[in-house]
Enzyme design. Structure first.
Site, short mmCIF file in Angstrom:
data_model
loop_
_atom_site.label_atom_id
_atom_site.label_comp_id
_atom_site.label_asym_id
_atom_site.label_seq_id
_atom_site.Cartn_x
_atom_site.Cartn_y
_atom_site.Cartn_z
N SER A 1 92.22 -14.60 -10.43
CA SER A 1 91.64 -15.87 -10.03
C SER A 1 92.37 -16.41 -8.79
O SER A 1 92.38 -15.75 -7.75
CB SER A 1 91.67 -16.85 -11.20
OG SER A 1 90.86 -17.98 -10.95
N HIS B 1 85.63 -15.28 -17.51
CA HIS B 1 86.73 -15.43 -16.57
C HIS B 1 88.01 -14.75 -17.06
O HIS B 1 88.75 -14.16 -16.27
CB HIS B 1 87.00 -16.92 -16.34
CG HIS B 1 87.99 -17.20 -15.27
ND1 HIS B 1 87.75 -16.91 -13.94
CD2 HIS B 1 89.24 -17.73 -15.31
CE1 HIS B 1 88.81 -17.26 -13.22
NE2 HIS B 1 89.72 -17.75 -14.02
#
Length: 243
Positions: A90, A222
């Site tokens: 990320s 995610h």
């Protein structure tokens, strides 16, 4: 050798290569403790600890990707005795790319950059989550399903982690890429249902390297890398075994 930026949970002095792990927004070095254990002793692992959290709580959290990348790069200069692979998840993926560019400009390039769960710099969407109130910021984190909701809703814990979290989101959402591309290969990994990293946007990392590019997708969102830790570990072992 100690440095506030780096944690070496499982020293592997005889390893032929080193992986440097850069956490997500709001994350900290211990997130990579399981990966470090899984890679050791075949790989020496360094996990990055950003200012403003855990044992660096007394330091102000940095609010730009450039400042963070400069700090990480400086810390790594003492650890370039082995071939280095940068691995970021990320926000950490963006940092890995920026650190890779800085190392190349110094003539000490990384062997590869592994980006996880992050759209390419050329596909960035400059959201405004960092400008929301605390509830809005917490709702965003809850939606990513990577943090225990009890932690997010504990008033005392919130007071501790919210400043660093807001600083990280500020850094991510105001980021403008440095001139590229990398010469090092980029290997991208992502969940096929990651809400902020559509597969097409992750594929676009291919334009940010003049070297090899690969893309691997996994079922999940995610934080796919938690559920698919074994597969990701195998990928990193395969990558580093050829260095």
């Amino acid at each position: 050798m100690t440095d506030p930026w780096l944690r070496r949970f499982h020293p592997a002095d005889d390893a032929p290569a080193r992986v440097v792990c850069l956490p997500h927004a709001g994350g900290a070095a211990p997130f990579f403790h399981p990966l470090s254990k899984a890679l050791s002793p075949a790989v020496d692992v360094l996990a990055v600890q950003y200012p403003g959290r855990q044992d660096r709580m007394a330091e102000p959290a940095l609010r730009t990707i450039g400042e963070l990348a400069d700090g990480v790069t400086q810390a790594l200069l003492a650890w370039l005795d082995l071939p280095v692979v940068l691995f970021g998840h990320s926000m950490g993926a963006t940092l890995a790319y920026e650190v890779g560019l800085r190392l190349e400009s110094r003539g000490t390039p990384a062997e590869a950059v592994v980006v996880s769960g992050r759209r390419a710099p050329s596909r960035l969407v400059h959201d405004r989550v960092h400008l929301q109130d605390d509830e809005g910021l917490l709702s965003e984190i809850e939606g990513l399903a990577g943090t225990d909701p009890r932690v997010l809703r504990d008033p005392e814990l919130r007071e501790l982690f919210l400043p660093a979290l807001r600083a990280d989101y500020t850094a991510v959402e105001t980021y403008r890429p440095s001139p590229g591309p990398l010469a090092a290969p980029i290997h991208a990994h992502t969940g096929d249902a990651a809400p902020h990293a559509p597969v097409d946007d992750v594929q676009a990392w291919s334009s940010h390297t003049s070297g090899e590019f690969t893309l691997t997708t996994y079922p999940g969102g995610h934080f796919y890398l938690v559920d698919h830790a074994a597969a990701l570990t195998d990928a990193l072992l395969k990558l580093t075994s050829g260095l």
